[in-house]
Design an enzyme around this catalytic site. Structure first.
Site, PDB file in Angstrom:
ATOM      1  N   SER A  75       0.810  -1.217   0.000  1.00 60.74           N
ATOM      2  CA  SER A  75       0.000   0.000   0.000  1.00 60.74           C
ATOM      3  C   SER A  75       0.844   1.268   0.000  1.00 60.74           C
ATOM      4  CB  SER A  75      -0.942   0.007   1.209  1.00 60.74           C
ATOM      5  OG  SER A  75      -1.791  -1.117   1.189  1.00 60.74           O
ATOM      6  N   HIS A 134       0.821   4.191   4.604  1.00 58.00           N
ATOM      7  CA  HIS A 134       0.125   4.856   3.508  1.00 58.00           C
ATOM      8  C   HIS A 134       0.633   6.279   3.295  1.00 58.00           C
ATOM      9  CE1 HIS A 134      -3.687   2.107   3.489  1.00 58.00           C
ATOM     10  NE2 HIS A 134      -2.554   1.429   3.458  1.00 58.00           N
TER      11      HIS A 134
END
Length: 243
Positions: free
Chosen positions: A144, A190
């Protein structure tokens, strides 16, 4: 003499003429890309790693997932390997979403940046996410951070090329909100990947043409040096888990 479309040319004339022909380049330097080999390779590595998780879940995750404490103890490879692992079975949504995102935006970005520069953005984003997890989290796994870095790269390139970047901005905004709404997601990975992707791509895309290669190389070296300094001088201080 070499046969030409009209008449013949001497070999020496052909060589001299080729010296003045400018080689085609991707938008921001590097060779033009027809087949996005790097994108397909990255997808294959992620899938193969997931297959390994399916057969040896605990062994693979315990040895290769990103873990701040283990990195601090000297297991530096986790900064890299953790970005190629995903939530193990029976959870499949994690790898499916990341591979779908890589499939959707990877080829276009690779064609715009060139394969080498695209690889640099992807890997620096992945490492940026891992460094953020090291500093502010505890452990995590997943691509991610790299995917968010590609989201950031899309935004930078859209602005640089004069395209409407509102769609990309909405995409980033929605995913950032989901990062904090859905439990057990690593906001550190992230956001760390997103910031790394934006910074790296901005320095790549806005580098002056006459010194582009030197600036882009300096960007890669500088980002890696920054990561090393942060890892060497700072200790883990996070408390959250995530994927």
């Amino acid at each position: 003499m070499n046969a030409a479309s009209v008449g013949h040319q001497c070999p020496e004339c052909v060589r001299e003429g080729n010296k003045t022909v400018r080689r085609a380049e991707a938008a921001f330097g590097g060779r033009p890309v027809t087949t996005p080999v790097v994108t397909w390779t990255l997808m294959a590595i992620n899938v193969l790693a997931y297959v390994a998780e399916m057969f040896r879940t605990e062994e693979v995750v315990n040895r290769f997932a990103m873990s701040a404490d283990h990195v601090a103890a000297g297991e530096w490879w986790r900064l890299f390997t953790g970005a190629f692992l995903h939530s193990p079975p029976p959870s499949f949504w994690h790898i499916l979403f990341n591979m779908w995102a890589l499939y959707a935006i990877g080829p276009q970005l690779e064609r715009m940046l060139g394969s080498l520069r695209f690889s640099a953005v992807y890997l620096l984003s992945a490492l940026g996410g891992s460094v953020a997890i090291y500093l502010f989290g505890t452990w995590a796994l997943g691509a991610s951070g790299a995917i968010y870095g590609l989201f950031g790269a899309m935004f930078v390139i859209a602005r640089r090329m004069g395209y409407d970047a509102r769609g990309v901005l909405w995409l980033i905004g929605i995913n950032v909100v989901l990062t904090f709404v859905i439990p057990n997601i690593s906001w550190q990975g992230h956001l760390g990947g997103l910031v790394a992707g934006v910074v790296t791509t901005a320095l790549f895309a806005y580098a002056p043409a006459r010194s582009r290669k030197a600036i882009q190389l300096a960007t890669v070296v500088g980002m890696l040096a920054l990561y090393v300094v942060l890892l060497v001088t700072l200790s883990p201080m996070g408390t959250s888990l995530g994927i």
